[in-house]
Design a protein around this motif. Structure first.
Motif, PDB file in Angstrom:
ATOM      1  N   PRO A 188       0.851  -1.196   0.000  1.00  0.00           N
ATOM      2  CA  PRO A 188       0.000   0.000   0.000  1.00  0.00           C
ATOM      3  C   PRO A 188       0.884   1.242   0.000  1.00  0.00           C
ATOM      4  CG  PRO A 188       0.073  -0.952   2.195  1.00  0.00           C
ATOM      5  CD  PRO A 188       0.819  -1.904   1.296  1.00  0.00           C
ATOM      6  N   ASP A 189       0.301   2.368  -0.343  1.00  0.00           N
ATOM      7  CA  ASP A 189       1.083   3.605  -0.459  1.00  0.00           C
ATOM      8  C   ASP A 189       1.735   4.027   0.856  1.00  0.00           C
ATOM      9  OD1 ASP A 189       0.436   3.773  -3.134  1.00  0.00           O
ATOM     10  OD2 ASP A 189      -1.263   5.130  -2.817  1.00  0.00           O
ATOM     11  N   ASP A 190       1.103   3.664   1.982  1.00  0.00           N
ATOM     12  CA  ASP A 190       1.614   4.114   3.274  1.00  0.00           C
ATOM     13  C   ASP A 190       2.502   3.086   3.980  1.00  0.00           C
ATOM     14  OD1 ASP A 190      -0.378   2.295   3.781  1.00  0.00           O
ATOM     15  OD2 ASP A 190      -1.394   3.490   5.317  1.00  0.00           O
ATOM     16  N   ALA A 191       2.949   2.060   3.251  1.00  0.00           N
ATOM     17  CA  ALA A 191       3.790   1.028   3.873  1.00  0.00           C
ATOM     18  C   ALA A 191       5.123   1.617   4.314  1.00  0.00           C
ATOM     19  CB  ALA A 191       4.023  -0.119   2.900  1.00  0.00           C
ATOM     20  N   LEU A 192       5.578   1.230   5.494  1.00  0.00           N
ATOM     21  CA  LEU A 192       6.819   1.745   6.059  1.00  0.00           C
ATOM     22  C   LEU A 192       8.022   1.025   5.467  1.00  0.00           C
ATOM     23  CD1 LEU A 192       7.744   3.294   9.132  1.00  0.00           C
ATOM     24  CD2 LEU A 192       8.683   0.989   9.122  1.00  0.00           C
ATOM     25  N   LEU A 193       8.962   1.783   4.960  1.00  0.00           N
ATOM     26  CA  LEU A 193      10.203   1.203   4.448  1.00  0.00           C
ATOM     27  C   LEU A 193      11.253   2.307   4.393  1.00  0.00           C
ATOM     28  CD1 LEU A 193      11.213  -1.585   3.307  1.00  0.00           C
ATOM     29  CD2 LEU A 193      11.018  -0.533   1.044  1.00  0.00           C
ATOM     30  N   PHE A 194      12.429   2.010   4.886  1.00  0.00           N
ATOM     31  CA  PHE A 194      13.548   2.942   4.825  1.00  0.00           C
ATOM     32  C   PHE A 194      14.533   2.409   3.787  1.00  0.00           C
ATOM     33  CE2 PHE A 194      12.105   2.882   9.361  1.00  0.00           C
ATOM     34  CZ  PHE A 194      11.466   4.121   9.344  1.00  0.00           C
ATOM     35  N   PRO A 195      14.469   2.895   2.554  1.00  0.00           N
ATOM     36  CA  PRO A 195      15.255   2.308   1.460  1.00  0.00           C
ATOM     37  C   PRO A 195      16.743   2.164   1.753  1.00  0.00           C
ATOM     38  CG  PRO A 195      13.649   3.847   0.578  1.00  0.00           C
ATOM     39  CD  PRO A 195      13.594   3.988   2.072  1.00  0.00           C
ATOM     40  N   VAL A 196      17.339   3.115   2.468  1.00  0.00           N
ATOM     41  CA  VAL A 196      18.779   3.024   2.736  1.00  0.00           C
ATOM     42  C   VAL A 196      19.107   1.890   3.706  1.00  0.00           C
ATOM     43  CG1 VAL A 196      19.164   5.478   2.295  1.00  0.00           C
ATOM     44  CG2 VAL A 196      18.680   4.722   4.619  1.00  0.00           C
ATOM     45  N   CYS A 197      18.071   1.339   4.353  1.00  0.00           N
ATOM     46  CA  CYS A 197      18.289   0.290   5.361  1.00  0.00           C
ATOM     47  C   CYS A 197      17.882  -1.095   4.880  1.00  0.00           C
ATOM     48  CB  CYS A 197      17.522   0.625   6.640  1.00  0.00           C
ATOM     49  SG  CYS A 197      18.155   2.061   7.514  1.00  0.00           S
ATOM     50  N   VAL A 198      17.479  -1.236   3.637  1.00  0.00           N
ATOM     51  CA  VAL A 198      17.075  -2.558   3.134  1.00  0.00           C
ATOM     52  C   VAL A 198      18.254  -3.524   3.251  1.00  0.00           C
ATOM     53  CG1 VAL A 198      16.417  -3.857   1.079  1.00  0.00           C
ATOM     54  CG2 VAL A 198      15.278  -1.699   1.605  1.00  0.00           C
ATOM     55  N   GLY A 199      17.995  -4.676   3.841  1.00  0.00           N
ATOM     56  CA  GLY A 199      19.033  -5.675   4.047  1.00  0.00           C
ATOM     57  C   GLY A 199      19.690  -5.620   5.414  1.00  0.00           C
ATOM     58  N   ARG A 200      19.368  -4.573   6.200  1.00  0.00           N
ATOM     59  CA  ARG A 200      19.945  -4.453   7.537  1.00  0.00           C
ATOM     60  C   ARG A 200      19.024  -5.078   8.574  1.00  0.00           C
ATOM     61  NH1 ARG A 200      21.915   1.790   7.861  1.00  0.00           N
ATOM     62  NH2 ARG A 200      22.597   1.105   9.941  1.00  0.00           N
ATOM     63  N   SER A 201      19.590  -5.547   9.673  1.00  0.00           N
ATOM     64  CA  SER A 201      18.806  -6.199  10.724  1.00  0.00           C
ATOM     65  C   SER A 201      17.956  -5.181  11.472  1.00  0.00           C
ATOM     66  CB  SER A 201      19.734  -6.900  11.713  1.00  0.00           C
ATOM     67  OG  SER A 201      20.439  -5.931  12.487  1.00  0.00           O
ATOM     68  N   ALA A 202      16.945  -5.682  12.182  1.00  0.00           N
ATOM     69  CA  ALA A 202      16.084  -4.801  12.968  1.00  0.00           C
ATOM     70  C   ALA A 202      16.901  -4.003  13.990  1.00  0.00           C
ATOM     71  CB  ALA A 202      14.997  -5.611  13.671  1.00  0.00           C
ATOM     72  N   MET A 203      17.898  -4.637  14.618  1.00  0.00           N
ATOM     73  CA  MET A 203      18.698  -3.916  15.601  1.00  0.00           C
ATOM     74  C   MET A 203      19.530  -2.823  14.949  1.00  0.00           C
ATOM     75  SD  MET A 203      19.301  -3.331  18.693  1.00  0.00           S
ATOM     76  CE  MET A 203      18.587  -4.714  19.605  1.00  0.00           C
ATOM     77  N   ASP A 204      20.062  -3.086  13.760  1.00  0.00           N
ATOM     78  CA  ASP A 204      20.806  -2.049  13.036  1.00  0.00           C
ATOM     79  C   ASP A 204      19.888  -0.876  12.686  1.00  0.00           C
ATOM     80  OD1 ASP A 204      23.212  -3.348  13.134  1.00  0.00           O
ATOM     81  OD2 ASP A 204      23.094  -4.166  11.102  1.00  0.00           O
ATOM     82  N   VAL A 205      18.667  -1.201  12.249  1.00  0.00           N
ATOM     83  CA  VAL A 205      17.711  -0.154  11.884  1.00  0.00           C
ATOM     84  C   VAL A 205      17.297   0.625  13.133  1.00  0.00           C
ATOM     85  CG1 VAL A 205      15.469   0.346  10.840  1.00  0.00           C
ATOM     86  CG2 VAL A 205      16.904  -1.471   9.900  1.00  0.00           C
TER      87      VAL A 205
END
Length: 204
Positions: free
Chosen positions: A122-139
């Motif tokens: 959906p248009d409002d889905a949360l995603l931080f493109p610079v963090c794709v592939g990083r773990s939840a703790m890193d994010v």
């Protein structure tokens, strides 16, 4: 699941039927989603101060009134999102200082996996493109530098915080272990998951 197990309320039945239909669609399109979804019982919550959706790893709790406000894409995405909270090991939470920031980090981690799986966003889905592939703790650590974290929105109740809205629920260690085993099992099935998702599940 038989309709007779749900409350005798037409709105409830209609909304839960939509979630069930989404699962049936996955059985023809995304085998991994079909496999994982069978372990969560669709459970409507009515007559309580619960206006969202969440999971304890065994049930998928849904407010039918909230569900009725969702588009088909948003509803399908939300169910996939909750399923992958279980797969990703988000049923409990580490001892972090900011649990809302941890929820956002978990949401990003899950949504990055859904992107790989080809789930429609959906248009409002949360995603931080610079963090794709990083773990939840890193994010989580990266979000400490967010200029205005209040603008980021969670679409669900984090499983580890479910007790606040549904006090009679609890997360069992056995359930957490079962999801780890399921993730490992599917990671070993060649071609079932995209390479990065399979690697993530194997590491669970």
């Amino acid at each position: 699941m038989s309709m007779s197990k749900w409350p005798d309320n037409e709105n409830v039945k209609n909304e839960i039927a939509k979630w069930q239909a989404d699962r049936e669609h996955w059985s023809h399109t995304i085998p991994a989603m079909d496999f994982f979804s069978q372990f969560l019982t669709l459970t409507p919550i009515v007559g309580k101060q619960f206006n969202s959706a969440s999971t304890d790893g065994k049930s998928l709790f849904i407010c039918p009134d909230y569900s009725a406000t969702l588009s088909d894409t948003s509803r399908q995405f939300l169910q996939a999102h909750l399923i992958w909270h279980c797969v990703a090991g988000h049923l409990n939470a580490p001892l972090v200082a900011d649990y809302r920031r941890w929820h956002l980090a978990c949401d990003h981690e899950v949504n990055a996996l859904l992107l790989e799986l080809g789930i429609s966003f959906p248009d409002d889905a949360l995603l931080f493109p610079v963090c794709v592939g990083r773990s939840a703790m890193d994010v989580y650590r990266w979000l400490a530098g967010h200029p205005n974290i209040s603008v980021e929105v969670c679409i669900d109740i984090h499983p580890a915080a479910l007790w606040h809205d549904l006090p009679n629920t609890s997360i069992e260690q056995r359930t957490i272990n079962l999801w780890r085993q399921r993730a490992n099992l599917l990671a070993k099935d060649p071609g079932t998951l995209p390479a990065r998702v399979a690697k993530f599940c194997e590491a669970r």
